[in-house]
Write an enzyme that holds these catalytic residues in place. Sequence first.
Site: not given
Length: 266
Positions: A21, A32, A57, A59, A88, A118, A209-210, A232-233
Amino acid sequence: MNPLIAAHAVGRDGRTALSVNVNKVALLRNTRHLGIPSVTRAARLILEAGAQGITVHPRPDERHIRGSDVFELAELLREWPHAEYNIEGNPFHNLMDFIRQVRPHQATFVPDTVGQFTSDHGWSLPADIDKLRPLIDETKSLGVRVSLFMDPIPEAMAHARAAGADRVELYTEAYASAHGKPEGAAVLARYVQAAEAALAAGLEVNAGHDLSRDNLTDFLRAVPGVSEVSIGHALIADALELGYTETVRDYQRCIQRAFAPQPAQP
């Protein structure tokens, strides 16, 4: 095209596919007006390093992935015929417009609110079946696989199949939070049961997720039949220190360890 991708196409080697992700790359860029870091450049490096797919994803507020990114990544992925594009989002917000125009390999339906920080919960089934089914049917008619973002509730998996989904993506925040703690085994058992129920219902299983280098191997060793993880994160955070190439390779090593034979217990 990187020849490694053909050798490790999604699902062909029996191991879990890694979809990255890239939302957090876009989030940093958006602070920026210089266009850096480039989302498409990041995706190219990630695919060159051996990831099997790219996830976004987008949004409605475009606080990270923008509509233009969705289309530019679709164009990039034409160069990678064995890689997967997963979009997503909430099908009742902006997701369906992208699905109709881009026709990615997979659409993951997520029950986010418009301003949600999130993703933090799955669909409520069977309560949501009637409103989801027409959009699932439309998406599949476009040749796009449908995955539903779901909490690890075993009895909900048959309802996901009844709604027409091809896959479920198990929401893994509870697992990640409990990993390494006394309650970790009990929480992990819920994911095992949910995956077993999904497979029994005729669904394929994704997860995300995580998930991180610290907990991914243990999850995949325990939970059966995970076709794909979307990360992702943690992965992008690791890439700030290690670079995209080494980070993706390290996540692939985590996956490989999960499928390696385990030494016999004495």
